[in-house]
Design an enzyme around this catalytic site. Structure first.
Site, mmCIF file in Angstrom:
data_model
loop_
_atom_site.group_PDB
_atom_site.id
_atom_site.type_symbol
_atom_site.label_atom_id
_atom_site.label_comp_id
_atom_site.label_asym_id
_atom_site.label_seq_id
_atom_site.Cartn_x
_atom_site.Cartn_y
_atom_site.Cartn_z
ATOM 1 N N ASP A 34 28.895 28.538 15.148
ATOM 2 C CA ASP A 34 30.276 28.134 14.852
ATOM 3 C C ASP A 34 30.364 27.481 13.460
ATOM 4 O O ASP A 34 31.449 27.089 13.025
ATOM 5 C CB ASP A 34 30.869 27.242 15.950
ATOM 6 N N SER A 35 29.238 27.441 12.738
ATOM 7 C CA SER A 35 29.279 27.148 11.303
ATOM 8 C C SER A 35 30.156 28.182 10.601
ATOM 9 O O SER A 35 30.572 27.988 9.450
ATOM 10 C CB SER A 35 27.872 27.140 10.696
ATOM 11 N N ASP A 73 27.462 30.962 19.625
ATOM 12 C CA ASP A 73 27.860 29.589 19.923
ATOM 13 C C ASP A 73 29.100 29.543 20.798
ATOM 14 O O ASP A 73 30.086 30.248 20.533
ATOM 15 C CB ASP A 73 28.186 28.836 18.618
ATOM 16 N N LYS A 103 25.053 29.523 23.096
ATOM 17 C CA LYS A 103 24.462 28.223 22.730
ATOM 18 C C LYS A 103 25.511 27.142 22.916
ATOM 19 O O LYS A 103 26.687 27.354 22.614
ATOM 20 C CB LYS A 103 23.963 28.243 21.283
ATOM 21 N N GLU A 105 26.022 22.593 22.577
ATOM 22 C CA GLU A 105 25.478 21.391 21.936
ATOM 23 C C GLU A 105 25.469 20.219 22.915
ATOM 24 O O GLU A 105 26.421 20.029 23.665
ATOM 25 C CB GLU A 105 26.347 21.011 20.729
ATOM 26 N N GLU A 173 18.377 19.985 15.135
ATOM 27 C CA GLU A 173 19.003 19.946 13.809
ATOM 28 C C GLU A 173 18.916 18.535 13.233
ATOM 29 O O GLU A 173 19.306 17.553 13.886
ATOM 30 C CB GLU A 173 20.478 20.386 13.910
HETATM 31 O O1 KIV Z 1 26.570 26.798 13.977
HETATM 32 C C1 KIV Z 1 25.440 26.986 13.491
HETATM 33 O O2 KIV Z 1 25.257 27.683 12.482
HETATM 34 C C2 KIV Z 1 24.311 26.331 14.138
HETATM 35 C C3 KIV Z 1 23.004 26.348 13.412
HETATM 36 C C4 KIV Z 1 23.030 25.340 12.321
HETATM 37 C C5 KIV Z 1 21.862 26.145 14.305
HETATM 38 O O3 KIV Z 1 24.448 25.795 15.180
#
Ligand code: KIV
Length: 260
Positions: A34-35, A73, A103, A105, A173
């Site tokens: 989600d970056s 994510d 994924k 968090e 991270e």
């Molecule tokens: O959102 C993302 O790109 C991430 C990575 C930094 C692991 O969670």
């Protein structure tokens, strides 16, 4: 790979053409992170990213990299409200994108329980501890986590709880190298580090950062493997110049030959 002592090379990706490059290069695990919110959509955090954003970009990545293990994510608010919603949203991601896993968090008891419920639904879950960007306001900014003894102990306990809940892998991270190594040694599942040192079982970088598309972002942990911002800027400046000077298109670019 962890058992065999092979390091896992992971990168984020958000689009079709880069996905093709990553698959050809043999990246082990592609993460549609989600970056996306910051490096593609131009937001200043990951918080505005929606489930639809993730599905659209993950589908494009899947089309470009049909053979690579793909993790997507779960965006902010797609798993925090209830375990039922989390399972539904995780399942929707798998159904609509063709990804293998999601994924999420965090490692507090509620998130661990949510991870367990998603795993019980038959959906592999990748965890994420340390700096968890969806909690940026609660953490007070994007800063290194697990520096003091108490938070290091908490991170280790959360990692073990997530492993016990059934996650298959864990992103660490921005945590100190010695702590990341300790967590990696304490777990059976692999850890994938970003800003967490060489003691992790694999590494992940945010693709635009890794290929030099983001010259304003130069943290210590980042290694830049290509200079795409410079190459693209030089190329585009040359294009603008040549169009203005009448040098492009030339006869060789013109249908109908030299008289074009
Ligand atoms: O959102 C993302 O790109 C991430 C990575 C930094 C692991 O969670």
């Amino acid at each position: 790979m962890k058992v065999e002592g092979q390091k896992i090379a992971s990168l984020t990706c958000y689009d079709y053409l880069f996905a093709k490059i990553l698959e050809r290069a043999g990246v082990d695990l592609i993460l549609v992170g989600d970056s996306l919110g910051q490096v593609v959509l131009g937001y200043d955090s990951t918080l505005p990213v929606t489930l639809d954003d993730m599905i659209r970009h993950a589908s494009a990545v899947r089309r470009g990299a049909p053979e690579t293990f793909l993790v997507v994510d779960l965006p902010f608010l797609s798993y925090q409200v209830s375990a039922e919603e989390a399972v539904r949203n995780a399942g929707t991601i798998l159904k609509e994108t063709g990804a293998q896993a999601v994924k999420l968090e965090g490692g507090d008891p509620r998130t661990v329980e949510t991870a367990r419920r998603i795993v019980e639904a038959g959906i592999p879950v990748h965890g994420h501890l340390g700096l968890t960007p969806q909690s940026v306001h609660a953490l007070g900014g994007y800063r290194v986590q697990g520096r003091d003894e108490e938070s290091a102990k908490r991170l280790l306990a959360e990692a073990k709880a997530l492993e016990e809940a059934g996650i298959f892998s864990l992103v660490l991270e921005l945590v100190p190298g010695p702590l990341a190594r300790q967590v990696s040694e304490a777990l059976v599942i692999p850890t994938i580090g970003i800003g967490a040192g060489a003691g992790c079982d694999g590494q992940v970088l945010v693709l635009p950062d890794a290929v030099g598309m983001n010259p304003d972002f130069q943290p210590r942990f980042l290694k830049v493997y290509a200079e795409l911002h410079r190459a693209a800027s030089e190329g585009i400046e040359a294009y603008v110049r040549e169009v203005r000077d009448g040098d492009f298109p030339g006869p060789e670019h013109t249908i109908g030959g030299r008289q074009g």
